[in-house]
Write an enzyme that holds these catalytic residues in place. Structure first.
Site, PDB file in Angstrom:
ATOM      1  N   THR A   1       1.052  -1.258   0.240  1.00 35.22           N
ATOM      2  CA  THR A   1      -0.459   0.005  -0.466  1.00 35.22           C
ATOM      3  C   THR A   1       0.818   1.543  -0.255  1.00 35.22           C
ATOM      4  O   THR A   1       2.624   1.261   0.768  1.00 35.22           O
ATOM      5  CB  THR A   1      -0.402  -0.100   1.489  1.00 35.22           C
ATOM      6  OG1 THR A   1      -1.813   1.172   1.385  1.00 35.22           O
ATOM      7  CG2 THR A   1      -0.736  -0.083   2.493  1.00 35.22           C
TER       8      THR A   1
ATOM      9  N   SER B   1      -1.470   3.060  10.860  1.00 37.93           N
ATOM     10  CA  SER B   1      -2.123   2.750  11.445  1.00 37.93           C
ATOM     11  C   SER B   1      -1.780   0.942  11.780  1.00 37.93           C
ATOM     12  O   SER B   1      -0.290   0.470  10.828  1.00 37.93           O
ATOM     13  CB  SER B   1      -3.350   2.178  10.590  1.00 37.93           C
ATOM     14  OG  SER B   1      -3.291   1.280   9.107  1.00 37.93           O
TER      15      SER B   1
ATOM     16  N   TYR C   1      -2.908  -1.585  10.709  1.00 39.05           N
ATOM     17  CA  TYR C   1      -2.592  -2.536   9.150  1.00 39.05           C
ATOM     18  C   TYR C   1      -2.090  -2.176   8.298  1.00 39.05           C
ATOM     19  O   TYR C   1      -1.178  -2.829   7.811  1.00 39.05           O
ATOM     20  CB  TYR C   1      -4.047  -2.388   8.370  1.00 39.05           C
ATOM     21  CG  TYR C   1      -4.029  -1.769   7.123  1.00 39.05           C
ATOM     22  CD1 TYR C   1      -3.739  -3.190   6.861  1.00 39.05           C
ATOM     23  CD2 TYR C   1      -4.208  -0.941   6.482  1.00 39.05           C
ATOM     24  CE1 TYR C   1      -3.868  -3.628   4.781  1.00 39.05           C
ATOM     25  CE2 TYR C   1      -3.946  -0.715   4.932  1.00 39.05           C
ATOM     26  CZ  TYR C   1      -3.579  -2.186   4.108  1.00 39.05           C
ATOM     27  OH  TYR C   1      -3.894  -2.363   2.730  1.00 39.05           O
ATOM     28  N   HIS C   2      -1.597  -0.784   8.046  1.00 36.93           N
ATOM     29  CA  HIS C   2      -0.279   0.008   6.936  1.00 36.93           C
ATOM     30  C   HIS C   2       0.600  -0.733   7.483  1.00 36.93           C
ATOM     31  O   HIS C   2       1.711  -1.488   7.331  1.00 36.93           O
ATOM     32  CB  HIS C   2      -0.201   0.820   6.847  1.00 36.93           C
ATOM     33  CG  HIS C   2      -1.624   2.118   6.375  1.00 36.93           C
ATOM     34  ND1 HIS C   2      -3.378   2.718   6.998  1.00 36.93           N
ATOM     35  CD2 HIS C   2      -1.986   2.017   5.326  1.00 36.93           C
ATOM     36  CE1 HIS C   2      -3.582   2.817   6.350  1.00 36.93           C
ATOM     37  NE2 HIS C   2      -3.340   3.245   5.215  1.00 36.93           N
TER      38      HIS C   2
ATOM     39  N   LYS D   1       1.852  -4.288   6.788  1.00 42.28           N
ATOM     40  CA  LYS D   1       2.326  -4.538   5.226  1.00 42.28           C
ATOM     41  C   LYS D   1       2.968  -3.759   5.022  1.00 42.28           C
ATOM     42  O   LYS D   1       4.178  -4.729   4.435  1.00 42.28           O
ATOM     43  CB  LYS D   1       1.198  -3.188   3.872  1.00 42.28           C
ATOM     44  CG  LYS D   1      -0.216  -3.499   4.236  1.00 42.28           C
ATOM     45  CD  LYS D   1      -0.494  -4.594   2.975  1.00 42.28           C
ATOM     46  CE  LYS D   1      -1.721  -5.164   2.174  1.00 42.28           C
ATOM     47  NZ  LYS D   1      -1.665  -5.694   1.625  1.00 42.28           N
TER      48      LYS D   1
HETATM   49  P1  NAD Z   1     -10.872  -7.331   0.322  1.00 43.12           P
HETATM   50  O1  NAD Z   1     -11.022  -7.166   2.215  1.00 43.12           O
HETATM   51  O2  NAD Z   1     -11.812  -6.764  -0.251  1.00 43.12           O
HETATM   52  O3  NAD Z   1     -10.399  -8.919  -0.158  1.00 43.12           O
HETATM   53  C1  NAD Z   1      -9.571  -9.025   0.624  1.00 43.12           C
HETATM   54  C2  NAD Z   1      -9.950 -10.556   0.607  1.00 43.12           C
HETATM   55  O4  NAD Z   1      -9.109 -11.536   1.208  1.00 43.12           O
HETATM   56  C3  NAD Z   1     -11.330 -11.253   1.047  1.00 43.12           C
HETATM   57  O5  NAD Z   1     -12.269 -11.831   0.678  1.00 43.12           O
HETATM   58  C4  NAD Z   1     -11.252 -11.813   2.133  1.00 43.12           C
HETATM   59  O6  NAD Z   1     -11.729 -12.251   2.446  1.00 43.12           O
HETATM   60  C5  NAD Z   1      -9.540 -12.651   1.525  1.00 43.12           C
HETATM   61  N1  NAD Z   1      -8.618 -12.929   3.610  1.00 43.12           N
HETATM   62  C6  NAD Z   1      -8.518 -12.277   3.900  1.00 43.12           C
HETATM   63  N2  NAD Z   1      -7.995 -13.159   5.155  1.00 43.12           N
HETATM   64  C7  NAD Z   1      -7.474 -14.277   4.077  1.00 43.12           C
HETATM   65  C8  NAD Z   1      -6.426 -14.876   4.921  1.00 43.12           C
HETATM   66  N3  NAD Z   1      -5.528 -15.394   6.118  1.00 43.12           N
HETATM   67  N4  NAD Z   1      -6.976 -16.830   4.408  1.00 43.12           N
HETATM   68  C9  NAD Z   1      -7.568 -16.184   2.742  1.00 43.12           C
HETATM   69  N5  NAD Z   1      -8.307 -15.482   2.267  1.00 43.12           N
HETATM   70  C10 NAD Z   1      -7.953 -14.114   3.062  1.00 43.12           C
HETATM   71  O7  NAD Z   1      -9.815  -6.486   0.525  1.00 43.12           O
HETATM   72  P2  NAD Z   1      -9.698  -5.391  -1.685  1.00 43.12           P
HETATM   73  O8  NAD Z   1      -9.534  -4.134  -0.898  1.00 43.12           O
HETATM   74  O9  NAD Z   1      -9.529  -6.442  -2.605  1.00 43.12           O
HETATM   75  O10 NAD Z   1      -8.080  -5.530  -1.360  1.00 43.12           O
HETATM   76  C11 NAD Z   1      -7.237  -6.911  -1.399  1.00 43.12           C
HETATM   77  C12 NAD Z   1      -5.902  -6.165  -1.470  1.00 43.12           C
HETATM   78  O11 NAD Z   1      -5.132  -4.498  -1.562  1.00 43.12           O
HETATM   79  C13 NAD Z   1      -5.548  -6.503  -0.140  1.00 43.12           C
HETATM   80  O12 NAD Z   1      -3.933  -6.612   0.413  1.00 43.12           O
HETATM   81  C14 NAD Z   1      -5.170  -4.719   0.687  1.00 43.12           C
HETATM   82  O13 NAD Z   1      -3.899  -4.428   1.154  1.00 43.12           O
HETATM   83  C15 NAD Z   1      -4.911  -4.476  -0.916  1.00 43.12           C
HETATM   84  N6  NAD Z   1      -5.112  -2.570  -1.047  1.00 43.12           N
HETATM   85  C16 NAD Z   1      -6.728  -2.681  -1.462  1.00 43.12           C
HETATM   86  C17 NAD Z   1      -6.949  -0.944  -1.855  1.00 43.12           C
HETATM   87  C18 NAD Z   1      -8.057  -0.433  -2.118  1.00 43.12           C
HETATM   88  O14 NAD Z   1      -8.636   0.053  -1.995  1.00 43.12           O
HETATM   89  N7  NAD Z   1      -9.152  -1.340  -1.847  1.00 43.12           N
HETATM   90  C19 NAD Z   1      -5.367  -0.209  -1.564  1.00 43.12           C
HETATM   91  C20 NAD Z   1      -4.194   0.022  -1.547  1.00 43.12           C
HETATM   92  C21 NAD Z   1      -3.652  -2.129  -1.077  1.00 43.12           C
HETATM   93  N1  USQ Z   2     -11.456   9.908   5.443  1.00 46.94           N
HETATM   94  C1  USQ Z   2     -11.958  11.027   5.386  1.00 46.94           C
HETATM   95  N2  USQ Z   2     -13.823  10.856   5.776  1.00 46.94           N
HETATM   96  C2  USQ Z   2     -14.607   9.290   5.525  1.00 46.94           C
HETATM   97  C3  USQ Z   2     -13.213   8.452   5.107  1.00 46.94           C
HETATM   98  C4  USQ Z   2     -11.718   8.656   5.038  1.00 46.94           C
HETATM   99  O1  USQ Z   2     -12.433  12.139   5.587  1.00 46.94           O
HETATM  100  O2  USQ Z   2     -15.593   9.273   5.767  1.00 46.94           O
HETATM  101  C5  USQ Z   2      -9.894  10.375   5.038  1.00 46.94           C
HETATM  102  C6  USQ Z   2      -9.015   9.412   5.882  1.00 46.94           C
HETATM  103  O3  USQ Z   2      -9.309  10.618   7.226  1.00 46.94           O
HETATM  104  C7  USQ Z   2      -8.173   9.288   5.130  1.00 46.94           C
HETATM  105  C8  USQ Z   2      -8.151  10.079   4.066  1.00 46.94           C
HETATM  106  O4  USQ Z   2      -9.634  10.146   4.037  1.00 46.94           O
HETATM  107  O5  USQ Z   2      -7.063  10.066   5.281  1.00 46.94           O
HETATM  108  C9  USQ Z   2      -8.284   7.372   3.242  1.00 46.94           C
HETATM  109  O6  USQ Z   2      -8.832   7.001   4.359  1.00 46.94           O
HETATM  110  P1  USQ Z   2      -9.389   5.535   3.041  1.00 46.94           P
HETATM  111  O7  USQ Z   2     -10.389   5.429   4.474  1.00 46.94           O
HETATM  112  O8  USQ Z   2     -10.165   5.989   1.538  1.00 46.94           O
HETATM  113  O9  USQ Z   2      -8.377   4.718   2.663  1.00 46.94           O
HETATM  114  P2  USQ Z   2      -7.696   4.392   3.755  1.00 46.94           P
HETATM  115  O10 USQ Z   2      -7.809   3.748   5.387  1.00 46.94           O
HETATM  116  O11 USQ Z   2      -6.211   4.952   3.585  1.00 46.94           O
HETATM  117  O12 USQ Z   2      -6.945   3.045   3.549  1.00 46.94           O
HETATM  118  C10 USQ Z   2      -7.813   2.384   1.957  1.00 46.94           C
HETATM  119  C11 USQ Z   2      -7.652   1.045   2.168  1.00 46.94           C
HETATM  120  C12 USQ Z   2      -6.367  -0.030   2.459  1.00 46.94           C
HETATM  121  C13 USQ Z   2      -5.008   1.032   1.657  1.00 46.94           C
HETATM  122  C14 USQ Z   2      -5.314   2.788   0.852  1.00 46.94           C
HETATM  123  C15 USQ Z   2      -4.048   2.855  -0.009  1.00 46.94           C
HETATM  124  O13 USQ Z   2      -8.833   0.913   2.679  1.00 46.94           O
HETATM  125  O14 USQ Z   2      -6.928  -1.081   2.169  1.00 46.94           O
HETATM  126  O15 USQ Z   2      -4.246  -0.185   2.062  1.00 46.94           O
HETATM  127  O16 USQ Z   2      -6.205   2.963   0.774  1.00 46.94           O
HETATM  128  S1  USQ Z   2      -3.499   3.703   1.225  1.00 46.94           S
HETATM  129  O17 USQ Z   2      -4.365   4.831   1.216  1.00 46.94           O
HETATM  130  O18 USQ Z   2      -2.817   4.355  -0.320  1.00 46.94           O
HETATM  131  O19 USQ Z   2      -2.456   3.166   1.541  1.00 46.94           O
END
Ligand code: NAD
Ligand code: USQ
Length: 412
Positions: A144, A179, A181-182, A185
């Site tokens: 991420t 976070s 979570y981050h 990664k």
């Molecule tokens: P998502 O939660 O929709 O999908 C993740 C999938 O992985 C789910 O179907 C979940 O059931 C499965 N999963 C989680 N843990 C597992 C485990 N231990 N074993 C088997 N399956 C498991 O998430 P997404 O939005 O599709 O994101 C996918 C990936 O991309 C993540 O790693 C996320 O961090 C990364 N990512 C997402 C975004 C975004 O904006 N959605 C942005 C940047 C990075």
């Molecule tokens: N935010 C608002 N209002 C809202 C929701 C969010 O102002 O109602 C703000 C947050 O404070 C943050 C920004 O919008 O500053 C982005 O938040 P987000 O929830 O859209 O995204 P984030 O928490 O950063 O996470 C999402 C995905 C995660 C991925 C990440 C990419 O859930 O899986 O890793 O985007 S990145 O942001 O580049 O790290």
């Protein structure tokens, strides 16, 4: 190619699995449906009515004649993962299977621990399984952009050349995630880099920005194939939430001043980036890092874009500033490089072209399904506690299954 999509029932994974299948690759989806369980825990539902995975895959097969194999299980369970790899023998593994919500990881101690165990152990298992059974397979791992945080200097793609006390080196770019979570990664990135170095694994770490949009060509073929659209306070990303808030006439929830800037990309670019990575594998022992986003916006930019798109549909929008529940800079420098995927052929979509079709239209179409109580943030970075008070038994025990089995075997 034979490509395993770990997390293929999720948002990015489902779109990617269909796209790669449509392109003629042999695809397997690996997932344990945890994401659907978290919806139950949080009392939330995707805006769009997604079907069970087996249904979706059957519909896809009937419409296109293309099969997708399904392996249901936990990536953090090494026995399950290795038997899956041995059975399917992928040439590329695309690893999406992690807990991806920053707020979820900040609910309380239990959710922070679960997030890091699920994500870090899962990725470690993938690395060990590749070393043991698939040494030539290419790992494409979703990282991420949030790993870097918001430093006051330009963000490079993975590595930075530095000069210190007269000596030069190229080192991993500093990580300042926001976070648990981050942080998971960041831990993954370090583990992948180390495994590439010691075992000659080939890996591409894709530092992805926030993904938006629901529609890809494949998902649009039939309503039964529709993808997730999360808008709740925990899993809903900012653009999805603003569009849904606009559609139901609630004020947009800008956190703090709204100067937080992030990289964004269309889901159609996500799937293309994965294809590009598959077609251009890293060399053995190489750990490549690409920044995977196409445009950067601050939160207030997004609020104004949604306001404008809603106005075109005859909907008026109010913008609210609420206290930021996160600990993050609300006004900062942000300039992240993102040229490597473009150099390999990515042709970006632009938010201004897809905001209506892939977001506002979907929000309007399904607005009767919206639960308005999921709009205000309930997770606070400064005060971790489980306000929803639902106690989940987290399936992290499988990470321990091997020692337990060994102990059992010794006893026998
Ligand atoms: P998502 O939660 O929709 O999908 C993740 C999938 O992985 C789910 O179907 C979940 O059931 C499965 N999963 C989680 N843990 C597992 C485990 N231990 N074993 C088997 N399956 C498991 O998430 P997404 O939005 O599709 O994101 C996918 C990936 O991309 C993540 O790693 C996320 O961090 C990364 N990512 C997402 C975004 C975004 O904006 N959605 C942005 C940047 C990075
Ligand atoms: N935010 C608002 N209002 C809202 C929701 C969010 O102002 O109602 C703000 C947050 O404070 C943050 C920004 O919008 O500053 C982005 O938040 P987000 O929830 O859209 O995204 P984030 O928490 O950063 O996470 C999402 C995905 C995660 C991925 C990440 C990419 O859930 O899986 O890793 O985007 S990145 O942001 O580049 O790290």
């Amino acid at each position: 190619m034979k490509i395993a999509v770990l997390g293929g029932d999720g948002y990015c994974g489902w779109a990617t699995a269909l796209y790669l299948s449509q392109k003629g690759h042999s695809v397997a989806i690996v997932d344990n449906f945890l994401r659907r369980l978290w919806d139950h825990e949080l009392g939330a539902l995707t805006l769009t009515p997604i079907r069970p995975l087996t249904d979706r895959v059957r519909v896809w097969q009937n419409l296109t004649g293309k099969t997708i194999e399904i392996f249901v299980g936990d990536v953090a369970d090494y026995d399950f993962l290795t038997s899956t790899f041995k059975s399917f023998e992928p040439e590329a593994v695309v690893h999406f299977a992690e807990q991806r919500s920053a707020p979820y990881s900040m609910i309380d101690r239990k959710h922070a621990v679960f997030t890091q165990v699920n994500n870090v152990v899962g990725t470690l298992n993938v690395l060990f399984a590749l070393r043991e059974f698939l040494p030539d397979c290419h790992l494409i791992k979703l990282g991420t952009m949030g790993e870097y945080g918001t430093p006051n200097i330009d963000i490079e793609e993975g590595y930075i050349a530095i000069e210190h006390n007269g000596r030069k080196d190229v080192v991993p770019f500093p990580k300042q995630p926001g976070s648990f979570y981050h942080l998971s990664k960041v831990h993954d990135s370090h583990n992948i880099m180390f495994a590439c170095k010691i075992w000659d694994i080939r890996a591409t770490d894709l530092n992805q920005g926030v993904v938006y949009g629901t529609m890809t060509d494949e998902v649009a073929v039939d309503e039964a194939l529709i993808n997730r659209f999360d808008y709740d306070d925990v899993f809903g990303t900012v653009l999805n939430r603003f569009c849904v808030q606009a559609a139901i006439g609630q004020p947009l929830t800008v956190y703090g001043r709204g100067g937080q800037t992030r990289g964004f990309l269309d889901i159609r670019d996500t799937v293309r980036c994965i294809e590009i990575a598959c077609h251009n594998p890293a060399a053995k022992g190489e750990c490549r890092v690409y920044n995977q986003f196409t445009e950067q916006f601050c939160v207030m930019d997004l609020a104004h874009l949604v306001e404008g798109a809603a106005r075109k549909m005859g909907v008026s929008v109010e913008i609210d500033h609420i206290p930021d529940p996160r600990v993050e800079a609300e006004n900062h420098y942000y300039n992240a490089k993102h040229s490597k995927l473009i150099d390999l052929g990515l042709q970006p979509h632009h938010l201004s072209d897809s905001l209506l079709d892939s977001l506002m239209n979907i929000a309007m179409k399904y607005r009767d399904r919206v639960d308005a109580s999921l709009m205000l943030p309930q997770v606070n970075w400064r005060e971790p506690r489980n306000d929803r008070r639902i106690q989940m038994s987290m399936p992290t025990k499988s990470a321990m299954s091997e020692p337990r089995l060994e102990a059992k075997a010794r006893k026998a």
